[in-house]
Design a protein around this motif. Structure first.
Motif, PDB file in Angstrom:
ATOM      1  N   LEU A  72      19.628   8.034   8.398  1.00 35.62           N
ATOM      2  CA  LEU A  72      19.443   7.516   9.789  1.00 35.62           C
ATOM      3  C   LEU A  72      18.820   6.431  10.305  1.00 35.62           C
ATOM      4  O   LEU A  72      18.014   5.921   9.229  1.00 35.62           O
ATOM      5  CB  LEU A  72      18.828   8.785  10.510  1.00 35.62           C
ATOM      6  N   ILE A  73      19.011   5.587  11.294  1.00 37.66           N
ATOM      7  CA  ILE A  73      18.181   4.612  11.635  1.00 37.66           C
ATOM      8  C   ILE A  73      17.432   5.099  12.994  1.00 37.66           C
ATOM      9  O   ILE A  73      18.178   5.522  14.061  1.00 37.66           O
ATOM     10  CB  ILE A  73      19.064   3.315  11.873  1.00 37.66           C
ATOM     11  N   VAL A  74      16.110   4.692  13.155  1.00 39.88           N
ATOM     12  CA  VAL A  74      15.399   5.180  14.536  1.00 39.88           C
ATOM     13  C   VAL A  74      14.914   3.888  14.909  1.00 39.88           C
ATOM     14  O   VAL A  74      14.087   3.303  14.277  1.00 39.88           O
ATOM     15  CB  VAL A  74      14.335   6.321  14.046  1.00 39.88           C
ATOM     16  N   ALA A  75      15.163   3.492  16.177  1.00 40.92           N
ATOM     17  CA  ALA A  75      14.328   2.196  16.838  1.00 40.92           C
ATOM     18  C   ALA A  75      13.692   2.855  17.864  1.00 40.92           C
ATOM     19  O   ALA A  75      13.792   3.488  18.795  1.00 40.92           O
ATOM     20  CB  ALA A  75      15.487   1.470  17.446  1.00 40.92           C
ATOM     21  N   HIS A 100      15.923   5.833   7.469  1.00 40.90           N
ATOM     22  CA  HIS A 100      15.568   7.038   6.835  1.00 40.90           C
ATOM     23  C   HIS A 100      16.508   7.744   5.978  1.00 40.90           C
ATOM     24  O   HIS A 100      17.569   8.076   6.538  1.00 40.90           O
ATOM     25  CB  HIS A 100      15.284   7.997   8.064  1.00 40.90           C
ATOM     26  N   LEU A 101      16.296   7.888   4.704  1.00 40.20           N
ATOM     27  CA  LEU A 101      17.264   8.100   3.631  1.00 40.20           C
ATOM     28  C   LEU A 101      16.685   9.594   3.190  1.00 40.20           C
ATOM     29  O   LEU A 101      15.739   9.501   2.353  1.00 40.20           O
ATOM     30  CB  LEU A 101      17.282   7.246   2.439  1.00 40.20           C
ATOM     31  N   ARG A 102      17.413  10.465   3.508  1.00 38.32           N
ATOM     32  CA  ARG A 102      17.351  11.970   3.035  1.00 38.32           C
ATOM     33  C   ARG A 102      15.598  12.410   2.868  1.00 38.32           C
ATOM     34  O   ARG A 102      15.160  12.820   1.837  1.00 38.32           O
ATOM     35  CB  ARG A 102      17.710  12.020   1.433  1.00 38.32           C
ATOM     36  N   GLY A 103      15.107  12.150   4.271  1.00 38.17           N
ATOM     37  CA  GLY A 103      13.619  12.770   4.155  1.00 38.17           C
ATOM     38  C   GLY A 103      12.829  11.645   4.124  1.00 38.17           C
ATOM     39  O   GLY A 103      11.530  11.914   4.347  1.00 38.17           O
ATOM     40  N   LYS A 104      13.013  10.495   3.707  1.00 39.76           N
ATOM     41  CA  LYS A 104      12.066   9.605   3.366  1.00 39.76           C
ATOM     42  C   LYS A 104      12.454   8.067   4.108  1.00 39.76           C
ATOM     43  O   LYS A 104      13.633   7.875   4.356  1.00 39.76           O
ATOM     44  CB  LYS A 104      12.215   9.074   1.825  1.00 39.76           C
ATOM     45  N   THR A 105      11.527   7.495   4.645  1.00 40.00           N
ATOM     46  CA  THR A 105      11.505   6.123   5.420  1.00 40.00           C
ATOM     47  C   THR A 105      11.458   5.076   4.435  1.00 40.00           C
ATOM     48  O   THR A 105      10.378   4.550   3.998  1.00 40.00           O
ATOM     49  CB  THR A 105      10.493   6.053   6.362  1.00 40.00           C
ATOM     50  N   ILE A 106      12.636   4.642   3.943  1.00 38.60           N
ATOM     51  CA  ILE A 106      12.738   3.748   2.673  1.00 38.60           C
ATOM     52  C   ILE A 106      12.328   2.300   3.302  1.00 38.60           C
ATOM     53  O   ILE A 106      12.038   1.374   2.422  1.00 38.60           O
ATOM     54  CB  ILE A 106      14.150   3.691   2.318  1.00 38.60           C
ATOM     55  N   ASP A 107      12.507   1.684   4.658  1.00 35.46           N
ATOM     56  CA  ASP A 107      12.084   0.555   5.077  1.00 35.46           C
ATOM     57  C   ASP A 107      11.892   0.487   6.451  1.00 35.46           C
ATOM     58  O   ASP A 107      12.502   1.324   7.486  1.00 35.46           O
ATOM     59  CB  ASP A 107      13.421  -0.363   4.698  1.00 35.46           C
ATOM     60  N   ALA A 155      19.149  -5.067  18.036  1.00 35.92           N
ATOM     61  CA  ALA A 155      20.447  -4.608  17.026  1.00 35.92           C
ATOM     62  C   ALA A 155      20.749  -5.242  15.924  1.00 35.92           C
ATOM     63  O   ALA A 155      21.022  -4.497  15.088  1.00 35.92           O
ATOM     64  CB  ALA A 155      21.403  -5.334  18.275  1.00 35.92           C
ATOM     65  N   LYS A 156      20.003  -6.656  15.902  1.00 36.97           N
ATOM     66  CA  LYS A 156      20.099  -7.188  14.457  1.00 36.97           C
ATOM     67  C   LYS A 156      19.060  -6.401  13.564  1.00 36.97           C
ATOM     68  O   LYS A 156      19.524  -6.188  12.314  1.00 36.97           O
ATOM     69  CB  LYS A 156      19.518  -8.633  14.738  1.00 36.97           C
ATOM     70  N   MET A 208      18.855  -2.455   8.714  1.00 32.46           N
ATOM     71  CA  MET A 208      18.464  -1.011   8.389  1.00 32.46           C
ATOM     72  C   MET A 208      19.698  -0.416   7.967  1.00 32.46           C
ATOM     73  O   MET A 208      19.705   0.463   6.962  1.00 32.46           O
ATOM     74  CB  MET A 208      17.668  -0.170   9.326  1.00 32.46           C
ATOM     75  N   ALA A 209      20.850  -0.810   8.488  1.00 35.39           N
ATOM     76  CA  ALA A 209      22.141  -0.135   8.070  1.00 35.39           C
ATOM     77  C   ALA A 209      22.318  -0.746   6.750  1.00 35.39           C
ATOM     78  O   ALA A 209      22.755  -0.072   5.709  1.00 35.39           O
ATOM     79  CB  ALA A 209      23.187  -0.653   9.084  1.00 35.39           C
ATOM     80  N   ALA A 210      22.166  -1.992   6.504  1.00 36.24           N
ATOM     81  CA  ALA A 210      22.169  -2.630   5.181  1.00 36.24           C
ATOM     82  C   ALA A 210      21.488  -1.801   4.072  1.00 36.24           C
ATOM     83  O   ALA A 210      21.644  -1.622   2.806  1.00 36.24           O
ATOM     84  CB  ALA A 210      21.865  -4.114   5.108  1.00 36.24           C
ATOM     85  N   ALA A 211      20.318  -1.610   4.498  1.00 35.05           N
ATOM     86  CA  ALA A 211      19.239  -0.636   3.680  1.00 35.05           C
ATOM     87  C   ALA A 211      19.853   0.686   3.249  1.00 35.05           C
ATOM     88  O   ALA A 211      19.485   1.009   2.136  1.00 35.05           O
ATOM     89  CB  ALA A 211      17.817  -0.778   4.266  1.00 35.05           C
ATOM     90  N   LEU A 212      20.413   1.049   4.137  1.00 37.30           N
ATOM     91  CA  LEU A 212      21.209   2.412   3.756  1.00 37.30           C
ATOM     92  C   LEU A 212      22.608   2.240   3.117  1.00 37.30           C
ATOM     93  O   LEU A 212      23.410   2.966   3.364  1.00 37.30           O
ATOM     94  CB  LEU A 212      21.303   3.248   5.156  1.00 37.30           C
ATOM     95  N   GLU A 213      22.983   0.827   2.940  1.00 43.01           N
ATOM     96  CA  GLU A 213      24.296   0.748   2.109  1.00 43.01           C
ATOM     97  C   GLU A 213      25.399   1.058   3.095  1.00 43.01           C
ATOM     98  O   GLU A 213      26.431   1.446   2.706  1.00 43.01           O
ATOM     99  CB  GLU A 213      24.398   1.286   0.826  1.00 43.01           C
TER     100      GLU A 213
END
Length: 360
Positions: free
Chosen positions: A182-185, A196-203, A286-287, A292-297
Motif C-alpha cells: 500500500l501507499i498512504v499519503a 507499506h510492504l506486508r505490514g512494514k513501512t519501508i520508505d 503525485a510524484k 513510493m510505487a517504485a519502492a514497492l517495485e
C-alpha cells in the motif's frame, strides 16, 4: 474476548488543543476537546509547564461526565519525537517517560499525551501505552543512503494515522495488512507519503526534514545549492530559516494562507496564481506517490489519501488523475487519532498483539 468490556481513555494533546476519548472496546462513549489561544500558551516557559493545565482538562472532563477513574482499564497517549522504534503498542516505561520529557520530544505538545497517560496509569495501577510514534522506523537499508557519508535519511512521518487507515483499507476488503502493498499519503499541514510492504513501512519522505512535497506550511524538497546560498546570504538567521522550511513556507508563503479552503475560494473567483499553487502541490504529492510505487517495485494494491486536505474533492481529484493507473485510489478524509490509539491499546489488552517495550 467474549462479552468483556474494556474502558480505555485516549489523550491527544495538540499544539493548540487537547482532545480526549473514552472508549468501551472500539465504541466511543465520550469525546471532548478544548482549544487554547496561542497568546495564553505563550505564557508558559515550555511544553512541560503546560502539563498541569492539560491534565486538569482530562480529569475535569471525566468528572463532569460522571466517569469514575477506577472504571478505566487502560490509558493511551500520543507520543512525540522519541528514539526510532518499530511499529506497535508500547507500554510506557521509565525510559520512554524520560525521552518524552527531554530533548527533541519537547518541541511538540504531543509528548504530553504519553506523560499524562503514564501518570494516570501509575496512580490507578492500570497499564499506560503509546501507539505508533512519529518515529516509527522500518525503512529498508537502501532507502537510508544519501550522497553525503554522514547524512542518512530517517523515518519521521504521520505513522499513527497512516498505519490506521492502511489497516482500515485492508479490513474493509477482508484482507490482511501483513499481506498487502500500500501507499498512504497523509495530507495535512505537513505531507508524508509512506510505502507499506506486508505490514512494514519501508520508505517515507521525512516532512519534518524538508523532504517531499511542499504543503500548506512546509517548503518540501528544495534545490540544495539554492538553500546553501540562502544560508550564507545574511538575510536569515538559522532559526528563521528553520521556521521558513517548517511552518512559514509552502502555500503559506506562496499565497499568504495555510488554509486550502481559502485557496479554493480564490480559485473559484478566478485567481490563476492560487490555481497554479494548488495544482503544483497536488503534482508534487503525485510524484511522491510515484516514488513510493517504485519502492514497492510497482506492485501496489491500493493508494490511500487521508488527512485534512483529503476533504477537498478538487485536491484529491488532481492527485487521483495522475496516480490511479498505479493502483486503486481510496480517500479517507481527516484523521482519527483517538480511535487509532485505542485500537492499538485494545489489540494488546485482548492479546491480539504483543505489547512492546521501549529501549529493550
Amino acid at each position: 474476548m467474549g462479552d468483556r468490556i474494556l474502558r480505555i481513555l485516549a489523550v491527544n494533546p495538540g499544539s493548540t488543543s487537547t482532545k480526549i476519548g473514552l472508549y468501551e472496546n472500539e465504541r466511543c462513549i465520550l469525546e471532548k476537546s478544548i482549544r487554547y489561544n496561542r497568546s495564553n500558551l505563550e505564557g508558559f516557559a515550555g511544553i512541560l509547564e503546560q502539563k498541569a493545565m492539560r491534565k486538569t482538562f482530562v480529569m475535569d472532563s471525566l468528572e463532569e461526565a460522571g466517569i469514575p477513574l477506577n472504571s478505566l482499564n487502560a490509558v493511551v497517549g500520543r507520543c512525540g519525537m522519541v528514539k526510532s522504534v518499530e511499529s506497535g503498542t508500547y507500554l510506557i516505561n521509565d525510559k520512554l517517560l524520560h525521552d518524552l520529557s527531554h530533548g527533541e520530544a519537547l518541541q511538540h505538545a504531543s509528548s504530553l499525551g504519553g506523560i499524562i497517560a503514564y501518570e494516570l496509569g501509575r496512580s490507578l495501577s492500570i497499564p499506560a501505552y503509546v501507539v505508533d510514534p512519529v518515529t516509527v522506523d522500518e525503512m529498508i537499508p537502501v532507502a537510508r543512503v544519501t550522497g553525503i557519508k554522514d547524512i542518512a535519511r530517517r523515518s519521521i512521518f504521520h505513522a499513527l494515522n497512516s498505519r490506521f487507515v492502511a489497516k482500515r483499507f485492508c479490513r474493509e476488503r477482508q484482507r490482511k495488512y501483513e499481506e498487502c502493498h500500500l501507499i498512504v499519503a497523509h495530507l495535512g499541514g505537513g505531507i508524508t507519503v509512506s510505502a507499506h510492504l506486508r505490514g512494514k513501512t519501508i520508505d517515507v519522505n521525512d516532512g519534518s526534514a524538508g523532504e517531499g512535497p511542499f504543503s500548506p506550511e512546509r517548503t518540501g524538497g528544495l534545490p540544495v545549492s539554492a538553500i546553501i546560498n540562502l544560508c550564507f546570504s545574511g538575510l536569515y538567521t538559522k532559526e528563521q530559516l528553520l521556521a521558513l522550511v517548517m511552518s512559514n513556507g509552502g502555500m503559506q508563503m506562496l499565497l499568504g494562507t495555510n488554509d486550502l479552503r481559502e485557496a479554493e475560494r480564490r480559485i473559484d473567483d478566478g485567481d490563476d496564481e492560487a490555481l497554479l499553487v494548488v495544482e503544483a502541490m497536488a503534482y508534487q504529492v503525485a510524484k511522491q506517490i510515484g516514488a513510493m510505487a517504485a519502492a514497492l517495485e510497482g506492485n501496489v494494491d491500493g493508494i490511500v489519501l487521508t488527512g485534512g486536505l483529503a476533504y477537498s474533492q478538487r485536491f484529491t481529484r488532481l492527485i487521483r488523475q495522475r496516480v490511479e493507473k498505479m493502483g486503486p485510489v481510496t480517500v479517507y478524509p481527516g484523521e482519527d487519532e483517538l480511535q487509532a490509539m485505542v485500537e492499538g491499546a485494545l489489540a494488546v489488552l485482548i492479546e491480539q498483539e504483543q505489547v512492546k517495550h521501549y529501549g529493550t
